[in-house]
Write a protein that holds these residues in place. Structure first.
Motif, PDB file in Angstrom:
ATOM      1  N   ARG A  15       0.831  -1.213   0.000  1.00 26.11           N
ATOM      2  CA  ARG A  15       0.000   0.000   0.000  1.00 26.11           C
ATOM      3  C   ARG A  15       0.864   1.262   0.000  1.00 26.11           C
ATOM      4  NH1 ARG A  15      -5.714  -1.210   2.627  1.00 26.11           N
ATOM      5  NH2 ARG A  15      -5.856  -3.369   1.985  1.00 26.11           N
ATOM      6  N   LEU A  16       1.873   1.226  -0.871  1.00 30.46           N
ATOM      7  CA  LEU A  16       2.768   2.358  -1.073  1.00 30.46           C
ATOM      8  C   LEU A  16       2.704   2.776  -2.529  1.00 30.46           C
ATOM      9  CD1 LEU A  16       5.937   0.922   0.727  1.00 30.46           C
ATOM     10  CD2 LEU A  16       4.398   2.670   1.623  1.00 30.46           C
ATOM     11  N   ARG A  17       3.333   3.891  -2.839  1.00 28.76           N
ATOM     12  CA  ARG A  17       3.469   4.303  -4.236  1.00 28.76           C
ATOM     13  C   ARG A  17       4.730   3.654  -4.801  1.00 28.76           C
ATOM     14  NH1 ARG A  17       3.455  10.451  -4.262  1.00 28.76           N
ATOM     15  NH2 ARG A  17       3.614  10.069  -6.487  1.00 28.76           N
ATOM     16  N   PRO A  18       4.718   3.269  -6.067  1.00 25.44           N
ATOM     17  CA  PRO A  18       5.917   2.661  -6.664  1.00 25.44           C
ATOM     18  C   PRO A  18       7.166   3.531  -6.512  1.00 25.44           C
ATOM     19  CG  PRO A  18       4.051   2.381  -8.126  1.00 25.44           C
ATOM     20  CD  PRO A  18       3.596   3.277  -6.998  1.00 25.44           C
ATOM     21  N   CYS A  19       7.021   4.854  -6.588  1.00 30.23           N
ATOM     22  CA  CYS A  19       8.195   5.729  -6.463  1.00 30.23           C
ATOM     23  C   CYS A  19       8.807   5.636  -5.068  1.00 30.23           C
ATOM     24  CB  CYS A  19       7.859   7.171  -6.835  1.00 30.23           C
ATOM     25  SG  CYS A  19       6.657   7.954  -5.776  1.00 30.23           S
ATOM     26  N   THR A  20       8.013   5.290  -4.046  1.00 29.77           N
ATOM     27  CA  THR A  20       8.562   5.113  -2.704  1.00 29.77           C
ATOM     28  C   THR A  20       9.551   3.962  -2.695  1.00 29.77           C
ATOM     29  OG1 THR A  20       6.554   5.985  -1.675  1.00 29.77           O
ATOM     30  CG2 THR A  20       7.995   4.636  -0.284  1.00 29.77           C
ATOM     31  N   LEU A  21       9.177   2.841  -3.320  1.00 27.22           N
ATOM     32  CA  LEU A  21      10.090   1.701  -3.400  1.00 27.22           C
ATOM     33  C   LEU A  21      11.335   2.047  -4.209  1.00 27.22           C
ATOM     34  CD1 LEU A  21       7.653  -1.317  -3.876  1.00 27.22           C
ATOM     35  CD2 LEU A  21       8.952  -0.691  -1.840  1.00 27.22           C
ATOM     36  N   GLU A  22      11.163   2.831  -5.260  1.00 27.44           N
ATOM     37  CA  GLU A  22      12.305   3.236  -6.089  1.00 27.44           C
ATOM     38  C   GLU A  22      13.284   4.092  -5.286  1.00 27.44           C
ATOM     39  OE1 GLU A  22      10.336   5.080  -9.378  1.00 27.44           O
ATOM     40  OE2 GLU A  22       9.552   3.171 -10.111  1.00 27.44           O
ATOM     41  N   VAL A  23      12.773   5.035  -4.520  1.00 28.07           N
ATOM     42  CA  VAL A  23      13.626   5.891  -3.688  1.00 28.07           C
ATOM     43  C   VAL A  23      14.323   5.044  -2.628  1.00 28.07           C
ATOM     44  CG1 VAL A  23      13.605   7.755  -1.972  1.00 28.07           C
ATOM     45  CG2 VAL A  23      12.323   8.003  -4.102  1.00 28.07           C
ATOM     46  N   TRP A  24      13.580   4.154  -1.989  1.00 20.85           N
ATOM     47  CA  TRP A  24      14.179   3.292  -0.974  1.00 20.85           C
ATOM     48  C   TRP A  24      15.319   2.464  -1.558  1.00 20.85           C
ATOM     49  CZ3 TRP A  24       9.386   0.997   2.040  1.00 20.85           C
ATOM     50  CH2 TRP A  24       8.848   1.990   2.862  1.00 20.85           C
ATOM     51  N   ARG A  25      15.129   1.935  -2.769  1.00 19.77           N
ATOM     52  CA  ARG A  25      16.188   1.137  -3.402  1.00 19.77           C
ATOM     53  C   ARG A  25      17.439   1.980  -3.606  1.00 19.77           C
ATOM     54  NH1 ARG A  25      12.157  -0.925  -6.997  1.00 19.77           N
ATOM     55  NH2 ARG A  25      13.041   0.356  -8.659  1.00 19.77           N
ATOM     56  N   CYS A  26      17.264   3.214  -4.058  1.00 18.56           N
ATOM     57  CA  CYS A  26      18.413   4.104  -4.283  1.00 18.56           C
ATOM     58  C   CYS A  26      19.140   4.423  -2.984  1.00 18.56           C
ATOM     59  CB  CYS A  26      17.962   5.404  -4.939  1.00 18.56           C
ATOM     60  SG  CYS A  26      17.439   5.185  -6.639  1.00 18.56           S
ATOM     61  N   ARG A  27      18.407   4.436  -1.885  1.00 17.95           N
ATOM     62  CA  ARG A  27      18.988   4.771  -0.579  1.00 17.95           C
ATOM     63  C   ARG A  27      19.402   3.526   0.216  1.00 17.95           C
ATOM     64  NH1 ARG A  27      14.918   9.684   1.184  1.00 17.95           N
ATOM     65  NH2 ARG A  27      15.620  11.102  -0.455  1.00 17.95           N
ATOM     66  N   GLY A  28      19.249   2.345  -0.373  1.00  8.97           N
ATOM     67  CA  GLY A  28      19.630   1.113   0.317  1.00  8.97           C
ATOM     68  C   GLY A  28      18.683   0.733   1.437  1.00  8.97           C
ATOM     69  N   ARG A  29      17.430   1.113   1.317  1.00 14.75           N
ATOM     70  CA  ARG A  29      16.412   0.818   2.333  1.00 14.75           C
ATOM     71  C   ARG A  29      15.343  -0.083   1.727  1.00 14.75           C
ATOM     72  NH1 ARG A  29      13.719   5.859   4.612  1.00 14.75           N
ATOM     73  NH2 ARG A  29      12.885   4.228   5.918  1.00 14.75           N
ATOM     74  N   GLY A  30      14.330  -0.367   2.537  1.00 15.84           N
ATOM     75  CA  GLY A  30      13.170  -1.092   2.038  1.00 15.84           C
ATOM     76  C   GLY A  30      13.342  -2.598   2.004  1.00 15.84           C
ATOM     77  N   PRO A  31      12.370  -3.265   1.388  1.00 12.79           N
ATOM     78  CA  PRO A  31      12.394  -4.728   1.344  1.00 12.79           C
ATOM     79  C   PRO A  31      13.466  -5.257   0.393  1.00 12.79           C
ATOM     80  CG  PRO A  31      10.531  -3.886   0.096  1.00 12.79           C
ATOM     81  CD  PRO A  31      11.178  -2.703   0.760  1.00 12.79           C
ATOM     82  N   LYS A  32      13.827  -6.527   0.596  1.00 14.15           N
ATOM     83  CA  LYS A  32      14.777  -7.194  -0.298  1.00 14.15           C
ATOM     84  C   LYS A  32      14.202  -7.215  -1.708  1.00 14.15           C
ATOM     85  CE  LYS A  32      16.057 -10.550   3.219  1.00 14.15           C
ATOM     86  NZ  LYS A  32      15.994 -11.972   3.537  1.00 14.15           N
ATOM     87  N   TYR A  33      15.082  -7.144  -2.691  1.00 11.07           N
ATOM     88  CA  TYR A  33      14.657  -7.237  -4.088  1.00 11.07           C
ATOM     89  C   TYR A  33      15.743  -7.924  -4.891  1.00 11.07           C
ATOM     90  CZ  TYR A  33      17.649  -3.166  -4.959  1.00 11.07           C
ATOM     91  OH  TYR A  33      18.708  -2.312  -5.039  1.00 11.07           O
ATOM     92  N   GLN A  34      15.399  -8.298  -6.097  1.00  8.79           N
ATOM     93  CA  GLN A  34      16.349  -8.934  -7.010  1.00  8.79           C
ATOM     94  C   GLN A  34      16.365  -8.145  -8.306  1.00  8.79           C
ATOM     95  OE1 GLN A  34      14.576 -12.785  -7.356  1.00  8.79           O
ATOM     96  NE2 GLN A  34      15.417 -13.507  -5.430  1.00  8.79           N
ATOM     97  N   LYS A  35      17.551  -8.070  -8.919  1.00 12.52           N
ATOM     98  CA  LYS A  35      17.680  -7.420 -10.218  1.00 12.52           C
ATOM     99  C   LYS A  35      18.008  -8.491 -11.238  1.00 12.52           C
ATOM    100  CE  LYS A  35      18.632  -3.559 -11.448  1.00 12.52           C
ATOM    101  NZ  LYS A  35      18.824  -2.185 -11.824  1.00 12.52           N
ATOM    102  N   LEU A  36      17.195  -8.579 -12.239  1.00 11.62           N
ATOM    103  CA  LEU A  36      17.423  -9.485 -13.360  1.00 11.62           C
ATOM    104  C   LEU A  36      17.612  -8.597 -14.581  1.00 11.62           C
ATOM    105  CD1 LEU A  36      14.647 -12.107 -12.570  1.00 11.62           C
ATOM    106  CD2 LEU A  36      17.076 -12.246 -12.031  1.00 11.62           C
ATOM    107  N   GLY A  37      18.866  -8.303 -14.893  1.00  9.08           N
ATOM    108  CA  GLY A  37      19.124  -7.328 -15.942  1.00  9.08           C
ATOM    109  C   GLY A  37      18.701  -5.965 -15.441  1.00  9.08           C
ATOM    110  N   ARG A  38      17.800  -5.325 -16.163  1.00 12.50           N
ATOM    111  CA  ARG A  38      17.275  -4.017 -15.753  1.00 12.50           C
ATOM    112  C   ARG A  38      15.987  -4.153 -14.952  1.00 12.50           C
ATOM    113  NH1 ARG A  38      16.983  -0.372 -20.892  1.00 12.50           N
ATOM    114  NH2 ARG A  38      17.042   1.281 -19.357  1.00 12.50           N
ATOM    115  N   ARG A  39      15.507  -5.365 -14.838  1.00  9.84           N
ATOM    116  CA  ARG A  39      14.222  -5.620 -14.188  1.00  9.84           C
ATOM    117  C   ARG A  39      14.388  -5.836 -12.687  1.00  9.84           C
ATOM    118  NH1 ARG A  39       9.447  -9.410 -16.352  1.00  9.84           N
ATOM    119  NH2 ARG A  39       8.264  -7.508 -16.447  1.00  9.84           N
ATOM    120  N   VAL A  40      13.508  -5.242 -11.900  1.00  8.51           N
ATOM    121  CA  VAL A  40      13.505  -5.394 -10.444  1.00  8.51           C
ATOM    122  C   VAL A  40      12.285  -6.224 -10.069  1.00  8.51           C
ATOM    123  CG1 VAL A  40      13.292  -4.187  -8.234  1.00  8.51           C
ATOM    124  CG2 VAL A  40      14.662  -3.195 -10.077  1.00  8.51           C
TER     125      VAL A  40
END
Length: 81
Positions: A15-40
């Protein structure tokens, strides 16, 4: 196998905005994620764990609240004797 979610789906799950997750990723925060090429992608299990770890406990959520509330110095930061 855990369900894989896009950033948009993960944001909806939390229940967040996608840009919130994007900002968190740039700052090294938020939930775990995987990068497959350019795809998150996010595992649904990791999102649930992240949300669970964000739980804030209050005095009312303790099962033995009366034990703490009746301690002589509980609200003054001292230790009870």
């Amino acid at each position: 196998m855990p369900k894989k979610l896009t950033t948009e789906e993960a944001a909806a799950y939390l229940r967040l905005r996608p840009c919130t997750l994007e900002v968190w990723r740039c700052r090294g925060r938020g939930p775990k994620y995987q990068k497959l090429g350019r795809r998150v992608i996010y595992d649904e299990v990791d999102l649930a764990e992240f949300a669970r770890n964000c739980t804030v406990l209050t005095v009312d959520t303790f099962s033995n609240v009366t034990k703490f509330a009746t301690a002589p110095n509980f609200f003054r930061g001292g230790e009870s004797k």
